[in-house]
Design an enzyme around this catalytic site. Sequence first.
Site: not given
Length: 726
Positions: A13, A16, A418, A616, A620
């Site tokens: 978390c 920490c 994109d 995609d 990217d």
Amino acid sequence: MNKINISVRGMHCQSCVVNIEKSLKKLEGIDTAVVNLTTQKATVSFDASKIEKKDIMDAINKRGFQASLSSDNKDQDFKHREDEIKVQKKLFLFSLIFAVPAFIIGMVFMWMNIMIPYEGYILWALATPVQIIVGAQFYKGAWVALKNKSANMDTLIVLGTSAAYLYSIYAVLFQPEAGQYFEASAVLITLVVMGRMLEGIAKGKTSDAIKQLMGLSPKVALVIRNGKELKIPVDEVRVGDIVIVKPGEKIPVDGSIVSGRSAVDESMITGESIPIEKQKGDKVTGATINKTGSFRFKAEKVGANTTFSHIIKLIEDAQGKKAPIQRFADTVSAYFVPSVIVIALITFFVWNNFKSAEISFSLLASVAVLVIACPCALGLATPTAIMVGTGMGAKKGILIKGGDALETAHKLKYIIFDKTGTITKGEPELTDIISLDNTPDKKILEITASIEKESEHPLAESIVNEAQKKKLKLQKTSSFKAVPGHGVEAKLGSKTYYLGNQRLMKEHKINLSIYQKRIEDLEEQGKTVMMLGSKKKIIGLVAVADTIKETSSKAVEALQDMNIEVYMITGDNERTAQAIAKQAGINHVFAQVLPEDKADYVKKLQKKGKVAMVGDGINDSPALAQADIGIAMGSGTDVAMETGNVVLMHNDLMDIPKAIRLSRITMAKIKQNMFWALIYNTIGIPIAALGLLNPMIAGGAMALSSVSVVSNSLLLRTKRLNGGGK
């Protein structure tokens, strides 16, 4: 200043992270200490004359974590992640074995008025392994927080479950009629461990993305040394080596061609679907694919300096720089937990000393305070809403990979798309056939398709496919010749035809001046134009383009209606980019952007607000990782899909506004849940402190708060995702 990277195991978390950073910054000689929760690493700058590496790692180990020097061997990091997931899976299954029968005996049988002999002792036996063995990690986390004078969800879990467990032992041994709450502690710990297991799996998928990406790089290279051809591992290629690349092979490192020519598929790096023709003097990039010819090139960037290695590092860095969302529950716990402890102690002290109550009554009142404050509902408030929300998204083909993405999406101010494969279909299509000498369009298509059938050029396929759709009979060619960088020429019967760009026409003295405006108009629309000529005469024009998807403009309009600014980013030239953007209704364009620079454009917009990146391709991935939300197309590369926070399985851009609306309604539910989770505590704690609430009723109220939170989360299913309102 020296810099080291340290692998840190055991973080779960944000507290920490804060604890480690605080402890490191207190050490003399430490300049900066940045801890990365996602990659489980710490980057520390230090003065080697004042502190040693061992001292730095010892400081982390003393806080209850496991520190070791990080190496470039990422396989070891992957194994550590897998080991952590396995541990949580084993703990969850172990806990489930005891928690399920405890719940049935302690809750279901009670509702059914079924009494069994030695019920309290049986529940004690079932709850103890869960509390001690499975709960050990929470006690450890709470202890670490306590040493650093803070509180976290571990503190809440430990207090709540310990109060229920220890009181239940007291009740079974000394006051059986008071009731017990063993099943409450066992079930709560089981649910929290399940959450940690799912979180670990999500982190593991991030590691898999980088692992898959590394697997795309070639392992060997064919080099010339001492006049001989040698196959060597890619890691052994040196700057200045002459490397041989044959058709179909991957290019091992970055460099410049010294002899030969070919077409190179750079789509995995640039995202552009059309292979690029290369000749002497042109640059080539490692991990791209050689298509048709063979060539030799001089290695210029090797190892960690290649473009491909740089992209991997960008993904890791961008993931690391994401600020983890500070959970509302963690914020509440920082103030709530100490307050509850103080109230419980005051309750015991006042009743025992000023009200002259028996110790048992004083103890019951103080335990009731702790039980009513048990964070069952607080712990369920966020995850239940997120589970229902992500489930709704999955049914619609919108895969949301974790609560952080769902919580962040409603804050988006900007979305960057994109171009290739996202706004557009990603595959070139024949768009125009223009006759310039009265030759029928059908005949022009027949001639060009007959010639291109012999070609390996990527644009040829789109022309041949169109002819096949129209069931045209293609002619046999002879004297076929590919002219690199210009086009092709071939004979159909006794007639020679030329098909290519303006340079090919000029070479054969075919005048294009009167048609220049028509050619430029097509190019303004982002199309690649090919000329068909014969005997110094132009016959017609054929245009090919990567066309936009049917839903692109609708999705852009829907996002704009949600007050989100839309941008498009591409490596294409300004003219082509503007043409595509205009068709999609996008007003802001980043053109001629290099793959490694996409993440920088995301960073610039992030200075003004939350940013989503939609893409995609591998190129990217750094931008997807850098963005507050990375949205990957389901048809894209595995790496893009793994790097993205959201995956659109239907490849429908209209799912993006749906995902944002889903985030908005889920966040509304989380806020409602937080209210219901805390209202019982707010009302119940003073009632318990006044001695008006025994632990049994407190446990019932605690259970009721959990039921109300879960029920409220389930109401999400009645919401519709169509429309882009708030």
